[in-house]
Scaffold this active site. Structure first.
Site, PDB file in Angstrom:
ATOM      1  N   ASN A 304       9.918   7.979   1.292  1.00 59.61           N
ATOM      2  CA  ASN A 304      10.251   6.507   1.084  1.00 59.61           C
ATOM      3  C   ASN A 304      11.290   6.279   0.350  1.00 59.61           C
ATOM      4  O   ASN A 304      10.760   5.440  -1.001  1.00 59.61           O
ATOM      5  CB  ASN A 304       8.885   5.507   1.018  1.00 59.61           C
ATOM      6  CG  ASN A 304       8.855   4.256   1.556  1.00 59.61           C
ATOM      7  OD1 ASN A 304      10.188   3.784   1.812  1.00 59.61           O
ATOM      8  ND2 ASN A 304       7.960   3.551   1.455  1.00 59.61           N
ATOM      9  N   HIS A 335       0.012  -1.683  -3.033  1.00 60.00           N
ATOM     10  CA  HIS A 335      -0.594  -1.136  -1.460  1.00 60.00           C
ATOM     11  C   HIS A 335      -1.773  -1.692  -1.053  1.00 60.00           C
ATOM     12  O   HIS A 335      -2.182  -1.745   0.204  1.00 60.00           O
ATOM     13  CB  HIS A 335      -0.707   0.496  -1.362  1.00 60.00           C
ATOM     14  CG  HIS A 335       0.632   1.128  -1.030  1.00 60.00           C
ATOM     15  ND1 HIS A 335       1.504   1.578  -1.996  1.00 60.00           N
ATOM     16  CD2 HIS A 335       0.934   1.400  -0.076  1.00 60.00           C
ATOM     17  CE1 HIS A 335       2.232   2.129  -1.681  1.00 60.00           C
ATOM     18  NE2 HIS A 335       2.417   2.180  -0.173  1.00 60.00           N
TER      19      HIS A 335
END
Length: 431
Positions: A304, A335
């Site tokens: 990512n 997250h």
């Protein structure tokens, strides 16, 4: 209709992105031929993002519009020398509220949470990236926005387009505000060339990844049916499960790359390499490159990639004390603060730190032949640790942790952390 319905449910995100591809090609065609002025280009991508949000998220699209409106008001009303602090606190509190609401409904009320809400919160996380990125640019004076009463719409339209851009709304990747402006202004009669060929090739890559994922799932189902309690069997099946979860990310990143390329974004004429490489200016990671990582620190940089760069700039580079711990701690917050996130991200931080010390002490003392064996062993070690992290983070609750403990694969990160402390003690004794 049954097979179509199954495909839609199994690949909902990919389907949404594929449905957006014709509009991305339309944008490229109109802009390339000079039918869209710069203002209309901004209107096209922001209106497209708004329609996509309403279509995919329904009422929950208001989460995104609220964030966008609040940030625009901050830009107009708050001194830009401190705007990042305001934007960061506002956006993270808003995002955290929805993350905690999902946990409350899942774990306390035992309700099934709408997939539209999950998608809205996932997209809100990407909005947090763009908002905090541009707010940091404003505070550091890398970008200057001075909206006057007469030119408010003209000044703020590119900002709104950057936040709600339909090509990056659902899957990224993250580009800077300045880069976005350059890309929007750069679509003309000479540059970039037609993206049709590269989009087709990348769609083939997505199909290949999904084909591999399908057969891995098929393989796992047969492994479960013919259950064998052996240690190697458990490690192999858990590694396959971790790979299935990672391939899903690679597919999502590649289809997002396709969507951006179809709109003419991500082409770097000055970059070295072939035609295909020139269209890789906006990418979150390549399957082969990322999976070939031979240590955790290398994997952390490649996985990512645009989010990793954002975390380095937002957290790591701004903290003198315990920057690695602060970086992964913030990633845990961003997250969603689930139990699996705590275990996964702190394990990741600990193994990256261990990786740094172990390699620094062992590499100078081995021969070239031993280095090849050492590299292969490290690749296996990295794969096992990444599998533990991905399963802990993706399962979110204690079920993933139980799976890791039953299959013994959780011993890999533990051994790395123990080796880290041994190396530190040996260094302290030598000194």
């Amino acid at each position: 209709m049954g097979s179509i319905g199954w495909s839609w449910e199994q690949h909902r995100f990919l389907m949404y992105q594929c449905l957006s591809l014709p509009f991305a090609f339309l944008f490229y065609f109109l802009a390339k031929r000079g039918h869209l002025s710069l203002t209309y280009r901004y209107l096209f991508v922001s209106a497209g993002g708004s329609v996509l949000a309403v279509f995919t998220m329904g009422i929950y699209s208001t989460l995104l519009f609220t964030s966008t409106l609040a940030f625009v008001l901050l830009v107009c009303c708050v001194d830009h020398s401190c705007i990042h602090t305001w934007a960061f606190v506002m956006q993270m509190l808003w995002q955290t509220f929805w993350h905690l609401l999902i946990q409350y409904r899942e774990y306390y009320l035992h309700e099934r949470v709408s997939i539209r809400l999950f998608l809205a919160v996932s997209t809100l996380m990407l909005l947090t990236q763009r908002i905090t990125s541009v707010s940091l640019d404003l505070q550091e004076k890398q970008v200057v926005l001075t909206p006057s009463k007469r030119q408010t719409c003209v000044t703020l339209l590119p900002l709104i387009s950057y936040i709600l851009n339909f090509t990056t709304l659902l899957g990224g990747p993250l580009d800077s505000y300045g880069q976005f402006i350059t890309l929007m202004e750069g679509i003309n009669l000479t540059s970039p060339p037609s993206p049709l060929g590269v989009v087709f090739l990348k769609l083939m890559q997505v199909l290949m990844l999904e084909w591999v994922r399908f057969y891995l799932v098929f393989f796992l189902k047969h492994l479960i049916h013919d259950f064998n309690p052996g240690i190697l069997y458990g490690i192999l099946s858990t590694w396959c499960l971790g790979l299935v979860l990672r391939i899903q990310y690679y597919s999502h990143w590649k289809i997002s790359e396709c969507l951006n390329n179809a709109a003419g974004f991500g082409f770097w004429e000055d970059s070295s390499g072939d035609y295909f490489s020139k269209w890789s200016g906006l990418s979150d990671g390549d399957f082969w490159t990322t999976e070939a990582s031979i240590c955790m620190s290398q994997f952390a940089r490649r996985w990512n990639a645009t989010t990793a760069s954002w975390l380095r700039r937002l957290v790591y580079a701004r903290h003198k004390h315990f920057p690695l711990l602060m970086c992964f701690g913030f990633s845990l917050w961003w997250h969603g603060l689930h139990l699996g996130h705590f275990v996964g991200f702190f394990t990741w931080a600990a193994t990256v730190k261990a990786d740094h010390h172990i390699h620094r002490n062992l590499l100078p003392n081995i021969t070239p032949t031993q280095r090849k064996i050492y590299t292969f062993v490290n690749w296996i070690n990295t794969q096992m640790i990444v599998t533990c992290i991905v399963i802990a983070v993706e399962f979110r609750n204690s079920s993933g942790l139980r799976l890791l403990s039953k299959t013994y694969i959780g011993l890999f990160p533990l051994v790395n952390i123990i080796l880290h402390f041994i190396v530190l003690n040996l260094n302290s004794l030598e000194q």
